[in-house]
Design an enzyme around this catalytic site. Structure first.
Site, PDB file in Angstrom:
ATOM      1  N   ILE A 140     -12.806   0.553  -4.500  1.00  0.00           N
ATOM      2  CA  ILE A 140     -14.266   0.743  -4.603  1.00  0.00           C
ATOM      3  C   ILE A 140     -14.694   1.850  -3.633  1.00  0.00           C
ATOM      4  O   ILE A 140     -14.482   1.728  -2.431  1.00  0.00           O
ATOM      5  CB  ILE A 140     -15.013  -0.574  -4.261  1.00  0.00           C
ATOM      6  CG1 ILE A 140     -14.519  -1.713  -5.154  1.00  0.00           C
ATOM      7  CG2 ILE A 140     -16.508  -0.390  -4.375  1.00  0.00           C
ATOM      8  CD1 ILE A 140     -15.066  -3.076  -4.768  1.00  0.00           C
ATOM      9  N   LYS A 198     -14.295  -5.902   7.846  1.00  0.00           N
ATOM     10  CA  LYS A 198     -14.876  -4.957   6.881  1.00  0.00           C
ATOM     11  C   LYS A 198     -16.379  -4.811   7.113  1.00  0.00           C
ATOM     12  O   LYS A 198     -16.932  -3.716   6.990  1.00  0.00           O
ATOM     13  CB  LYS A 198     -14.582  -5.428   5.462  1.00  0.00           C
ATOM     14  CG  LYS A 198     -13.094  -5.370   5.128  1.00  0.00           C
ATOM     15  CD  LYS A 198     -12.810  -6.091   3.821  1.00  0.00           C
ATOM     16  CE  LYS A 198     -11.338  -6.080   3.483  1.00  0.00           C
ATOM     17  NZ  LYS A 198     -11.002  -7.021   2.416  1.00  0.00           N
ATOM     18  N   GLU A 257      -1.912 -14.945   1.918  1.00  0.00           N
ATOM     19  CA  GLU A 257      -0.758 -14.884   2.828  1.00  0.00           C
ATOM     20  C   GLU A 257      -0.262 -16.306   3.113  1.00  0.00           C
ATOM     21  O   GLU A 257      -1.017 -17.276   2.939  1.00  0.00           O
ATOM     22  CB  GLU A 257      -1.194 -14.282   4.175  1.00  0.00           C
ATOM     23  CG  GLU A 257      -1.870 -12.925   4.088  1.00  0.00           C
ATOM     24  CD  GLU A 257      -0.893 -11.785   4.020  1.00  0.00           C
ATOM     25  OE1 GLU A 257       0.256 -11.957   4.470  1.00  0.00           O
ATOM     26  OE2 GLU A 257      -1.258 -10.734   3.487  1.00  0.00           O
ATOM     27  N   VAL A 315     -12.018  -0.808   3.232  1.00  0.00           N
ATOM     28  CA  VAL A 315     -12.992  -1.775   2.701  1.00  0.00           C
ATOM     29  C   VAL A 315     -13.023  -1.637   1.181  1.00  0.00           C
ATOM     30  O   VAL A 315     -13.276  -0.545   0.657  1.00  0.00           O
ATOM     31  CB  VAL A 315     -14.424  -1.521   3.233  1.00  0.00           C
ATOM     32  CG1 VAL A 315     -15.398  -2.544   2.653  1.00  0.00           C
ATOM     33  CG2 VAL A 315     -14.457  -1.548   4.749  1.00  0.00           C
ATOM     34  N   GLU A 362     -11.019   5.286   3.626  1.00  0.00           N
ATOM     35  CA  GLU A 362     -11.685   4.731   2.433  1.00  0.00           C
ATOM     36  C   GLU A 362     -11.078   3.397   1.989  1.00  0.00           C
ATOM     37  O   GLU A 362     -11.792   2.496   1.562  1.00  0.00           O
ATOM     38  CB  GLU A 362     -11.589   5.742   1.283  1.00  0.00           C
ATOM     39  CG  GLU A 362     -12.244   5.307  -0.007  1.00  0.00           C
ATOM     40  CD  GLU A 362     -13.748   5.135   0.120  1.00  0.00           C
ATOM     41  OE1 GLU A 362     -14.440   6.106   0.466  1.00  0.00           O
ATOM     42  OE2 GLU A 362     -14.239   3.998  -0.104  1.00  0.00           O
ATOM     43  N   VAL A 408       0.832  -1.208   0.000  1.00  0.00           N
ATOM     44  CA  VAL A 408       0.000   0.000   0.000  1.00  0.00           C
ATOM     45  C   VAL A 408       0.868   1.259   0.000  1.00  0.00           C
ATOM     46  O   VAL A 408       0.655   2.181  -0.808  1.00  0.00           O
ATOM     47  CB  VAL A 408      -0.969  -0.001   1.208  1.00  0.00           C
ATOM     48  CG1 VAL A 408      -1.777   1.293   1.261  1.00  0.00           C
ATOM     49  CG2 VAL A 408      -1.900  -1.206   1.145  1.00  0.00           C
ATOM     50  N   GLY A 453       0.691 -14.604  -4.717  1.00  0.00           N
ATOM     51  CA  GLY A 453       0.675 -13.442  -3.814  1.00  0.00           C
ATOM     52  C   GLY A 453      -0.731 -12.976  -3.472  1.00  0.00           C
ATOM     53  O   GLY A 453      -0.916 -11.921  -2.868  1.00  0.00           O
ATOM     54  N   LYS A 505      -8.028  -2.153   8.041  1.00  0.00           N
ATOM     55  CA  LYS A 505      -9.389  -2.592   8.429  1.00  0.00           C
ATOM     56  C   LYS A 505      -9.434  -3.116   9.863  1.00  0.00           C
ATOM     57  O   LYS A 505     -10.403  -2.887  10.581  1.00  0.00           O
ATOM     58  CB  LYS A 505      -9.922  -3.633   7.447  1.00  0.00           C
ATOM     59  CG  LYS A 505      -9.178  -4.945   7.441  1.00  0.00           C
ATOM     60  CD  LYS A 505      -9.033  -5.541   6.061  1.00  0.00           C
ATOM     61  CE  LYS A 505      -7.755  -5.091   5.426  1.00  0.00           C
ATOM     62  NZ  LYS A 505      -7.355  -5.803   4.225  1.00  0.00           N
TER      63      LYS A 505
HETATM   64  N1  LIG Z   1      -2.296  -5.073   0.286  1.00  0.00           N
HETATM   65  C1  LIG Z   1      -3.508  -4.685  -0.078  1.00  0.00           C
HETATM   66  O1  LIG Z   1      -3.935  -4.898  -1.208  1.00  0.00           O
HETATM   67  C2  LIG Z   1      -4.374  -3.941   0.908  1.00  0.00           C
HETATM   68  C3  LIG Z   1      -5.653  -3.495   0.504  1.00  0.00           C
HETATM   69  C4  LIG Z   1      -6.441  -2.758   1.392  1.00  0.00           C
HETATM   70  C5  LIG Z   1      -5.970  -2.517   2.679  1.00  0.00           C
HETATM   71  N2  LIG Z   1      -4.745  -2.994   3.060  1.00  0.00           N
HETATM   72  C6  LIG Z   1      -4.269  -2.711   4.407  1.00  0.00           C
HETATM   73  O2  LIG Z   1      -3.150  -1.843   4.334  1.00  0.00           O
HETATM   74  C7  LIG Z   1      -2.243  -2.106   5.386  1.00  0.00           C
HETATM   75  C8  LIG Z   1      -0.859  -2.390   4.832  1.00  0.00           C
HETATM   76  O3  LIG Z   1      -0.906  -3.513   4.000  1.00  0.00           O
HETATM   77  P1  LIG Z   1       0.306  -3.918   3.017  1.00  0.00           P
HETATM   78  O4  LIG Z   1      -0.220  -5.021   2.170  1.00  0.00           O
HETATM   79  O5  LIG Z   1       0.867  -2.712   2.362  1.00  0.00           O
HETATM   80  O6  LIG Z   1       1.355  -4.518   4.071  1.00  0.00           O
HETATM   81  P2  LIG Z   1       2.894  -4.865   3.804  1.00  0.00           P
HETATM   82  O7  LIG Z   1       3.165  -5.013   2.369  1.00  0.00           O
HETATM   83  O8  LIG Z   1       3.218  -5.990   4.717  1.00  0.00           O
HETATM   84  O9  LIG Z   1       3.675  -3.553   4.306  1.00  0.00           O
HETATM   85  C9  LIG Z   1       3.759  -3.180   5.656  1.00  0.00           C
HETATM   86  C10 LIG Z   1       4.768  -2.054   5.775  1.00  0.00           C
HETATM   87  O10 LIG Z   1       4.767  -1.581   7.108  1.00  0.00           O
HETATM   88  C11 LIG Z   1       6.085  -1.607   7.643  1.00  0.00           C
HETATM   89  N3  LIG Z   1       5.958  -1.996   9.038  1.00  0.00           N
HETATM   90  C12 LIG Z   1       5.273  -3.046   9.554  1.00  0.00           C
HETATM   91  N4  LIG Z   1       5.378  -3.062  10.895  1.00  0.00           N
HETATM   92  C13 LIG Z   1       6.157  -2.012  11.238  1.00  0.00           C
HETATM   93  C14 LIG Z   1       6.652  -1.488  12.466  1.00  0.00           C
HETATM   94  N5  LIG Z   1       6.347  -2.074  13.633  1.00  0.00           N
HETATM   95  N6  LIG Z   1       7.418  -0.377  12.444  1.00  0.00           N
HETATM   96  C15 LIG Z   1       7.722   0.206  11.275  1.00  0.00           C
HETATM   97  N7  LIG Z   1       7.284  -0.233  10.059  1.00  0.00           N
HETATM   98  C16 LIG Z   1       6.514  -1.319  10.046  1.00  0.00           C
HETATM   99  C17 LIG Z   1       6.862  -2.627   6.827  1.00  0.00           C
HETATM  100  O11 LIG Z   1       8.234  -2.265   6.835  1.00  0.00           O
HETATM  101  P3  LIG Z   1       9.355  -3.076   5.982  1.00  0.00           P
HETATM  102  O12 LIG Z   1       9.011  -2.827   4.548  1.00  0.00           O
HETATM  103  O13 LIG Z   1      10.645  -2.462   6.366  1.00  0.00           O
HETATM  104  O14 LIG Z   1       9.216  -4.508   6.379  1.00  0.00           O
HETATM  105  C18 LIG Z   1       6.210  -2.468   5.445  1.00  0.00           C
HETATM  106  O15 LIG Z   1       6.829  -1.452   4.713  1.00  0.00           O
HETATM  107  C19 LIG Z   1      -2.868  -3.262   6.177  1.00  0.00           C
HETATM  108  O16 LIG Z   1      -3.605  -2.729   7.241  1.00  0.00           O
HETATM  109  C20 LIG Z   1      -3.798  -3.920   5.174  1.00  0.00           C
HETATM  110  O17 LIG Z   1      -4.890  -4.574   5.799  1.00  0.00           O
HETATM  111  C21 LIG Z   1      -3.937  -3.695   2.207  1.00  0.00           C
END
Ligand SMILES: NC(=O)c1ccc[n+]([C@@H]2O[C@H](COP(=O)([O-])OP(=O)(O)OC[C@H]3O[C@@H](n4cnc5c(N)ncnc54)[C@H](OP(=O)(O)O)[C@@H]3O)[C@@H](O)[C@H]2O)c1
Length: 430
Positions: free
Chosen positions: A136, A205, A190, A132, A129, A14, A187, A105
């Site tokens: 969308i 959500k 998880e 969820v 936004e 994100v 991907g 979420k």
């Molecule tokens: N992925 C999607 O399609 C999607 C869609 C909608 C909502 N979301 C929501 O968006 C959020 C992020 O998702 P994501 O998929 O982007 O996750 P992600 O790829 O795992 O990225 C998490 C990021 O946060 C950093 N991080 C995690 N814990 C940390 C800590 N304690 N201190 C400092 N940095 C920290 C990580 O650092 P490093 O890079 O250094 O490891 C990484 O850059 C989640 O809440 C998820 O539910 C995701």
């Protein structure tokens, strides 16, 4: 020119989408508001990780203190995920006087009411936004365009991973385990798929949508929740033969100010718009008194779709930065209702050897009548490959009846809930 400083917490899927989308559309936003906008600091866990976004290394930090030490920090975008330490960081950002945008979420489902109230008290915006359905625009629509409406029901396919698995089990004629493993390789799932396949992600959500539609804060542990681990290929094929798609549905319905909530695999007639939402796509339908039925459909995850939602919140915030954030108040107070209703419409369906079909069908109807189950519709489909499909649509099905039906059939049967409104009239008693 005045400058607005933004910090981003997290630079994963994100966070990267936000940075890339921001760079692409930055001048448009700056020209609109007449101010310079800058990403001034980004919090990560590992400074040396290879990133798929080009960013000056000195913008990155692993210390939250560096984030709050910045002078004139106005906006914090949270894209870290999880509850700890994220909740503390977000709370601190609001207390620091920063507007906050989050995609998280789990955070909103658990602490959304508290953080929204805190933001209101501090006179800052708290926007989510992306939490969820990613791209969308359902949250903004509920908060703004539909805010005058009384919502009767909101339901949808709000987890892309499970939708990918169910779609591909049927398309590739393969098992849950094999398609889950494929989704992990691509991907889409998880390594630990629990949050998706056991329905927790959809539950979070649903809680967010329920708050917006009915102003309720449901207890997450009490909402009936069933994932898709027990769905078999045979069941999906049989449902299709009988005219249904089986999808993981999250639903909240208001009946007399009692909101029934549920996450479970449900049968949808194949001519319903949600039946053809396939793969990783998401869809949310809202039924309300003035707008009628609306269905939002699109990409519910991924770098750019999620970045789009976060940046949509950012642009909205930049244009309304001096306005006092308002919370939406729904007209009639509602309460969450958690109990499983026996009045739900269910389909009992099974595949039987052709020569046994009529006997099995009659036996099942007799058991159901003896147990005073309301039979809405009963069909016995022509045989294919030596097997016939039986489908009996019922209401008021209790656990003891299910046990008795199972005793009277020598074929495995499926019982799944149908996606119909609880107030839908009984069609025809057989
Ligand atoms: N992925 C999607 O399609 C999607 C869609 C909608 C909502 N979301 C929501 O968006 C959020 C992020 O998702 P994501 O998929 O982007 O996750 P992600 O790829 O795992 O990225 C998490 C990021 O946060 C950093 N991080 C995690 N814990 C940390 C800590 N304690 N201190 C400092 N940095 C920290 C990580 O650092 P490093 O890079 O250094 O490891 C990484 O850059 C989640 O809440 C998820 O539910 C995701």
């Amino acid at each position: 020119m005045e400058r607005i400083n933004i910090a981003i917490l997290g630079l994963g899927t994100v966070g990267s989408g936000v940075v890339k989308g921001f760079e692409k559309h930055r001048s448009k936003m700056e020209n609109t508001i007449g101010k310079e906008i800058a990403i001034s600091r980004i919090l990560v866990q590992n400074l040396h990780k290879k990133r798929n976004v080009s960013i000056p290394i000195d913008l990155l930090t692993t210390s939250i203190e560096d984030i709050f030490a910045q002078p004139d920090l106005s906006i914090v975008i949270e894209a870290m995920g999880g509850l700890a330490p994220t909740y503390d960081y977000v709370k601190r950002a609001i207390e620091h006087g920063c507007h906050v945008i989050t995609a998280n979420k789990a955070l909103i489902a658990n602490y959304g009411s508290e953080l929204t109230q805190l933001a209101h008290d501090k006179g800052v915006h708290f926007l989510f936004e992306a939490s969820v359905g990613a791209a969308i625009p359902v949250i903004h629509s509920l908060q703004h365009f539909l805010c005058v409406n009384d919502v009767k029901k909101i339901y949808g396919i709000i987890n892309g991973t499970t939708n990918y698995i169910l779609t591909n089990m049927l398309e590739q004629e393969n098992s849950f385990e094999n398609i889950l493993s494929e989704a992990q390789d691509l991907g889409y799932a998880e390594t630990d798929p629990t949050a998706d396949v056991d329905g927790y992600d959809a539950l979070y959500k649903l809680a967010i949508l329920s708050k917006l539609c009915f102003d309720i804060t449901p207890d997450l542990s009490l909402i009936p929740r069933q994932g898709i681990r027990d769905v078999t290929l045979e069941e999906l094929k049989l449902a299709k033969q009988l005219g249904y798609s089986l999808k993981l549905i999250a639903t909240a319905e208001n009946v007399n100010q009692q909101v029934s909530l549920r996450v479970s695999p449900m049968l949808i007639p194949t001519d319903h718009p949600l039946a053809n939402v396939n793969g990783v796509l998401n869809a949310v339908s809202v039924e309300s008194d003035l707008a009628g039925e609306l269905t939002f459909f699109g990409s519910g995850a991924g770098e750019f779709p999620t970045g789009s939602a976060v940046l949509g919140d950012l642009f909205y915030l930049l244009r309304n930065i001096n306005s006092i954030p308002q919370t939406t108040v729904r007209s009639l107070p509602c309460e969450p209702k958690y109990s499983e209703q026996s009045s739900l419409t269910r389909l009992i369906f099974l595949r039987v050897p052709e020569k046994e079909a009529t006997v099995q069908f009659t036996k099942l109807l007799q058991v159901l009548k003896k147990k005073k189950v309301t039979i809405l519709e009963a069909t016995q489909q022509a045989a294919s490959e030596g097997f016939a499909a039986i489908g009996i649509k019922v209401q008021s099905l209790h656990a003891d009846t299910v046990e008795e039906i199972q005793l009277h059939t020598n074929c495995p049967l499926s019982i799944r809930t149908l996606l119909v409104s609880q107030e839908e009239p009984v069609l025809a008693a057989v």
